[in-house]
Design a protein around this motif. Sequence first.
Motif, PDB file in Angstrom:
ATOM      1  N   ASP A 143       0.814  -1.214   0.000  1.00 31.29           N
ATOM      2  CA  ASP A 143       0.000   0.000   0.000  1.00 31.29           C
ATOM      3  C   ASP A 143       0.852   1.272   0.000  1.00 31.29           C
ATOM      4  OD1 ASP A 143      -2.236  -1.610   0.091  1.00 31.29           O
ATOM      5  OD2 ASP A 143      -2.476  -1.460   2.268  1.00 31.29           O
ATOM      6  N   ARG A 144       2.067   1.175   0.510  1.00 33.15           N
ATOM      7  CA  ARG A 144       2.908   2.362   0.648  1.00 33.15           C
ATOM      8  C   ARG A 144       3.522   2.797  -0.681  1.00 33.15           C
ATOM      9  NH1 ARG A 144       3.794   6.431   4.520  1.00 33.15           N
ATOM     10  NH2 ARG A 144       5.770   7.439   3.971  1.00 33.15           N
ATOM     11  N   ILE A 145       3.889   1.837  -1.525  1.00 34.91           N
ATOM     12  CA  ILE A 145       4.636   2.136  -2.747  1.00 34.91           C
ATOM     13  C   ILE A 145       3.726   2.069  -3.966  1.00 34.91           C
ATOM     14  CG2 ILE A 145       6.592   1.490  -4.194  1.00 34.91           C
ATOM     15  CD1 ILE A 145       7.859   0.143  -1.809  1.00 34.91           C
ATOM     16  N   THR A 146       3.906   3.030  -4.867  1.00 37.17           N
ATOM     17  CA  THR A 146       3.273   3.005  -6.179  1.00 37.17           C
ATOM     18  C   THR A 146       4.292   2.519  -7.190  1.00 37.17           C
ATOM     19  OG1 THR A 146       1.791   4.839  -5.644  1.00 37.17           O
ATOM     20  CG2 THR A 146       2.171   4.388  -7.980  1.00 37.17           C
ATOM     21  N   PHE A 147       3.919   1.502  -7.966  1.00 34.12           N
ATOM     22  CA  PHE A 147       4.850   0.968  -8.962  1.00 34.12           C
ATOM     23  C   PHE A 147       5.044   1.982 -10.083  1.00 34.12           C
ATOM     24  CE2 PHE A 147       6.107  -1.328 -12.742  1.00 34.12           C
ATOM     25  CZ  PHE A 147       7.092  -2.182 -12.267  1.00 34.12           C
ATOM     26  N   ASP A 148       6.304   2.284 -10.398  1.00 35.95           N
ATOM     27  CA  ASP A 148       6.622   3.210 -11.482  1.00 35.95           C
ATOM     28  C   ASP A 148       7.906   2.730 -12.149  1.00 35.95           C
ATOM     29  OD1 ASP A 148       7.291   5.313 -13.195  1.00 35.95           O
ATOM     30  OD2 ASP A 148       6.430   6.822 -11.863  1.00 35.95           O
ATOM     31  N   TYR A 149       7.753   2.060 -13.283  1.00 34.60           N
ATOM     32  CA  TYR A 149       8.881   1.457 -13.980  1.00 34.60           C
ATOM     33  C   TYR A 149       9.925   2.494 -14.384  1.00 34.60           C
ATOM     34  CZ  TYR A 149      11.066  -2.066 -17.016  1.00 34.60           C
ATOM     35  OH  TYR A 149      11.936  -2.970 -17.575  1.00 34.60           O
ATOM     36  N   MET A 150       9.474   3.716 -14.683  1.00 34.50           N
ATOM     37  CA  MET A 150      10.384   4.754 -15.167  1.00 34.50           C
ATOM     38  C   MET A 150      11.163   5.428 -14.033  1.00 34.50           C
ATOM     39  SD  MET A 150       9.960   4.254 -18.263  1.00 34.50           S
ATOM     40  CE  MET A 150      11.092   5.537 -18.832  1.00 34.50           C
ATOM     41  N   LYS A 151      10.828   5.115 -12.787  1.00 32.23           N
ATOM     42  CA  LYS A 151      11.534   5.715 -11.659  1.00 32.23           C
ATOM     43  C   LYS A 151      12.408   4.694 -10.925  1.00 32.23           C
ATOM     44  CE  LYS A 151       8.229   9.456 -10.829  1.00 32.23           C
ATOM     45  NZ  LYS A 151       7.300  10.091  -9.856  1.00 32.23           N
ATOM     46  N   ALA A 152      12.785   3.636 -11.626  1.00 32.99           N
ATOM     47  CA  ALA A 152      13.676   2.645 -11.031  1.00 32.99           C
ATOM     48  C   ALA A 152      15.012   3.298 -10.689  1.00 32.99           C
ATOM     49  CB  ALA A 152      13.887   1.485 -11.997  1.00 32.99           C
ATOM     50  N   ASP A 153      15.567   2.912  -9.560  1.00 28.24           N
ATOM     51  CA  ASP A 153      16.835   3.478  -9.098  1.00 28.24           C
ATOM     52  C   ASP A 153      17.568   2.385  -8.314  1.00 28.24           C
ATOM     53  OD1 ASP A 153      18.962   4.797  -7.954  1.00 28.24           O
ATOM     54  OD2 ASP A 153      17.781   6.427  -7.097  1.00 28.24           O
ATOM     55  N   ARG A 154      18.696   1.919  -8.834  1.00 22.53           N
ATOM     56  CA  ARG A 154      19.405   0.819  -8.177  1.00 22.53           C
ATOM     57  C   ARG A 154      20.034   1.222  -6.861  1.00 22.53           C
ATOM     58  NH1 ARG A 154      25.012   0.741  -9.537  1.00 22.53           N
ATOM     59  NH2 ARG A 154      25.592   2.389 -11.020  1.00 22.53           N
ATOM     60  N   HIS A 155      20.038   2.516  -6.548  1.00 24.58           N
ATOM     61  CA  HIS A 155      20.589   2.967  -5.267  1.00 24.58           C
ATOM     62  C   HIS A 155      19.505   3.118  -4.190  1.00 24.58           C
ATOM     63  CE1 HIS A 155      24.435   3.649  -7.151  1.00 24.58           C
ATOM     64  NE2 HIS A 155      23.884   4.420  -8.057  1.00 24.58           N
ATOM     65  N   ARG A 156      18.236   2.995  -4.540  1.00 24.88           N
ATOM     66  CA  ARG A 156      17.160   3.209  -3.579  1.00 24.88           C
ATOM     67  C   ARG A 156      17.120   2.066  -2.562  1.00 24.88           C
ATOM     68  NH1 ARG A 156      12.931   3.439  -6.888  1.00 24.88           N
ATOM     69  NH2 ARG A 156      13.156   5.688  -7.187  1.00 24.88           N
ATOM     70  N   THR A 157      17.031   2.412  -1.291  1.00 24.00           N
ATOM     71  CA  THR A 157      16.948   1.440  -0.211  1.00 24.00           C
ATOM     72  C   THR A 157      15.504   1.275   0.241  1.00 24.00           C
ATOM     73  OG1 THR A 157      17.219   3.100   1.513  1.00 24.00           O
ATOM     74  CG2 THR A 157      19.240   2.153   0.578  1.00 24.00           C
ATOM     75  N   ALA A 158      15.300   0.392   1.209  1.00 29.95           N
ATOM     76  CA  ALA A 158      13.956   0.199   1.761  1.00 29.95           C
ATOM     77  C   ALA A 158      13.430   1.491   2.366  1.00 29.95           C
ATOM     78  CB  ALA A 158      13.986  -0.911   2.809  1.00 29.95           C
ATOM     79  N   ARG A 159      14.271   2.182   3.134  1.00 27.43           N
ATOM     80  CA  ARG A 159      13.842   3.446   3.728  1.00 27.43           C
ATOM     81  C   ARG A 159      13.560   4.481   2.648  1.00 27.43           C
ATOM     82  NH1 ARG A 159      11.458   5.247   8.411  1.00 27.43           N
ATOM     83  NH2 ARG A 159      10.580   7.066   7.377  1.00 27.43           N
ATOM     84  N   GLY A 160      14.386   4.473   1.608  1.00 27.44           N
ATOM     85  CA  GLY A 160      14.141   5.396   0.504  1.00 27.44           C
ATOM     86  C   GLY A 160      12.818   5.125  -0.177  1.00 27.44           C
ATOM     87  N   ALA A 161      12.483   3.856  -0.367  1.00 32.39           N
ATOM     88  CA  ALA A 161      11.199   3.510  -0.971  1.00 32.39           C
ATOM     89  C   ALA A 161      10.042   3.957  -0.081  1.00 32.39           C
ATOM     90  CB  ALA A 161      11.127   2.004  -1.221  1.00 32.39           C
ATOM     91  N   TRP A 162      10.213   3.799   1.241  1.00 35.68           N
ATOM     92  CA  TRP A 162       9.182   4.255   2.174  1.00 35.68           C
ATOM     93  C   TRP A 162       8.967   5.758   2.050  1.00 35.68           C
ATOM     94  CZ3 TRP A 162       5.832   2.030   5.697  1.00 35.68           C
ATOM     95  CH2 TRP A 162       5.218   2.906   6.601  1.00 35.68           C
ATOM     96  N   ASP A 163      10.051   6.517   2.000  1.00 33.90           N
ATOM     97  CA  ASP A 163       9.954   7.975   1.970  1.00 33.90           C
ATOM     98  C   ASP A 163       9.477   8.496   0.618  1.00 33.90           C
ATOM     99  OD1 ASP A 163      10.859   8.090   4.586  1.00 33.90           O
ATOM    100  OD2 ASP A 163      12.959   8.396   4.022  1.00 33.90           O
ATOM    101  N   GLU A 164       9.958   7.878  -0.476  1.00 37.07           N
ATOM    102  CA  GLU A 164       9.608   8.362  -1.811  1.00 37.07           C
ATOM    103  C   GLU A 164       8.249   7.848  -2.281  1.00 37.07           C
ATOM    104  OE1 GLU A 164      12.843   7.547  -4.506  1.00 37.07           O
ATOM    105  OE2 GLU A 164      14.334   8.233  -3.050  1.00 37.07           O
ATOM    106  N   GLU A 165       7.842   6.702  -1.753  1.00 38.37           N
ATOM    107  CA  GLU A 165       6.531   6.116  -2.024  1.00 38.37           C
ATOM    108  C   GLU A 165       6.333   5.665  -3.467  1.00 38.37           C
ATOM    109  OE1 GLU A 165       3.170   8.097  -0.273  1.00 38.37           O
ATOM    110  OE2 GLU A 165       4.416   9.024   1.287  1.00 38.37           O
ATOM    111  N   PHE A 166       7.417   5.356  -4.171  1.00 38.30           N
ATOM    112  CA  PHE A 166       7.312   4.721  -5.476  1.00 38.30           C
ATOM    113  C   PHE A 166       8.538   3.840  -5.685  1.00 38.30           C
ATOM    114  CE2 PHE A 166       8.976   9.074  -6.271  1.00 38.30           C
ATOM    115  CZ  PHE A 166      10.248   8.753  -6.724  1.00 38.30           C
ATOM    116  N   GLY A 167       8.452   2.965  -6.675  1.00 37.85           N
ATOM    117  CA  GLY A 167       9.565   2.076  -6.947  1.00 37.85           C
ATOM    118  C   GLY A 167       9.161   0.960  -7.890  1.00 37.85           C
ATOM    119  N   VAL A 168      10.052  -0.035  -8.014  1.00 36.23           N
ATOM    120  CA  VAL A 168       9.782  -1.212  -8.833  1.00 36.23           C
ATOM    121  C   VAL A 168       9.778  -2.432  -7.922  1.00 36.23           C
ATOM    122  CG1 VAL A 168      10.646  -0.223 -10.983  1.00 36.23           C
ATOM    123  CG2 VAL A 168      12.243  -1.352  -9.419  1.00 36.23           C
ATOM    124  N   CYS A 169       9.703  -3.628  -8.504  1.00 35.48           N
ATOM    125  CA  CYS A 169       9.477  -4.812  -7.676  1.00 35.48           C
ATOM    126  C   CYS A 169      10.567  -5.020  -6.634  1.00 35.48           C
ATOM    127  CB  CYS A 169       9.310  -6.049  -8.551  1.00 35.48           C
ATOM    128  SG  CYS A 169      10.667  -6.381  -9.681  1.00 35.48           S
TER     129      CYS A 169
END
Length: 289
Positions: A143-169
Amino acid sequence: MLIRTGYDIEFATEQPVHMLALLHIRPERRKDLVTPEELRTDPPVKIETYNDPFGNVVSRFTVPEGGIRLTNDFIVRDSGKPDPVVRDARQVPVDKLPNDVLPFLLESRYCEVGRLADEAFAAIEGKATGWARAQALVDLAHDRITFDYMKADRHRTARGAWDEEFGVCRDFAHLAIALCRAVNIPARYATGYLGDIGIDPFDDPMDFSAWMEVYLDGRWYTFDARHNRPRIGRIVMAYGRDATDAAITTAFGQTRLKRFDIHTDEVADNDLSKPPEETAIPQHEGCQG
C-alpha cells in the motif's frame, strides 16, 4: 504445466570487463528442466561456474572489448499451483532459528531494519504472531509504494522507498523484507522469472522479477509485496539478503546495456519447437537494477 523462458541480453564495452552473472535457475529446480538450460555467449568466452554462499549458481567470465551477447532459451516443468497460503504458520522464536536462517534477520545494504522498526511494530499491533504479522507487513509495503517502472533506481533502499513512495518490484521486496526483519521474522530476497500466467497481462515490459520469502514454522514461504496475491509459475534464479546478493549481473567496469529481452510463457507440448516472441526493451534499471 510447461513454461518456456529465457533471455537475450547484450552489453557494449570499450575495454575488457570482468562480470558475474546469476542467470541460471536455482539448483532445486534443475530436476524440472525439460530442455537444457545453457548460457550462450557471442562471442564465445570461457565461463567458470560456482555456487555462492547462498547456493546460487554464479557464472564468471570476462566481457571482451566491444561487448557480449548472453542468451538462453529452455523449458521447465511447473506444478501450475499458486503460491501456498498457510494462515496458521507460526513464527519461530529467535533462539530456535537454524544458524543459516539468522543472517536473514540482520540489516543489509538495501534493508535498513533499524530505520523502519517503528513503522513495523505499529503495523503488527494486535496481530497474532506468524503469518498474520508477515501478511500485515507485506500489505503495508504494497500500500505504501506506487509501482513506477520509469523511476527505477538501483541505489534506492527500503527506507528510501518508504519515503519516496514509489519504486519497482525490488523496492517492494526490500521494504517488506526490512519490515519483517524488524519484528524478528526472517525474510530473504528472491529473484527470477514470473510471467503473466493465470492473470491478465501487465502493460509493463517483461523483466526479471523480485519478491521475498519469510521463514515460518520451519520453512520458507513466498510473499510478493508488489502483486500481493498468490501467483503461478515462479522460477527462482537466486536468493540473498537483498539485491546485492542476487544481482542478475555484476560488472567490474563500465558497460552499456544494448538489449534486454526476457520471455516467460506457458506452452503446450506441441509448441516446444516454436521460437519465443521477441520484445525489445530499452536500457533501464528494471526490477533488478
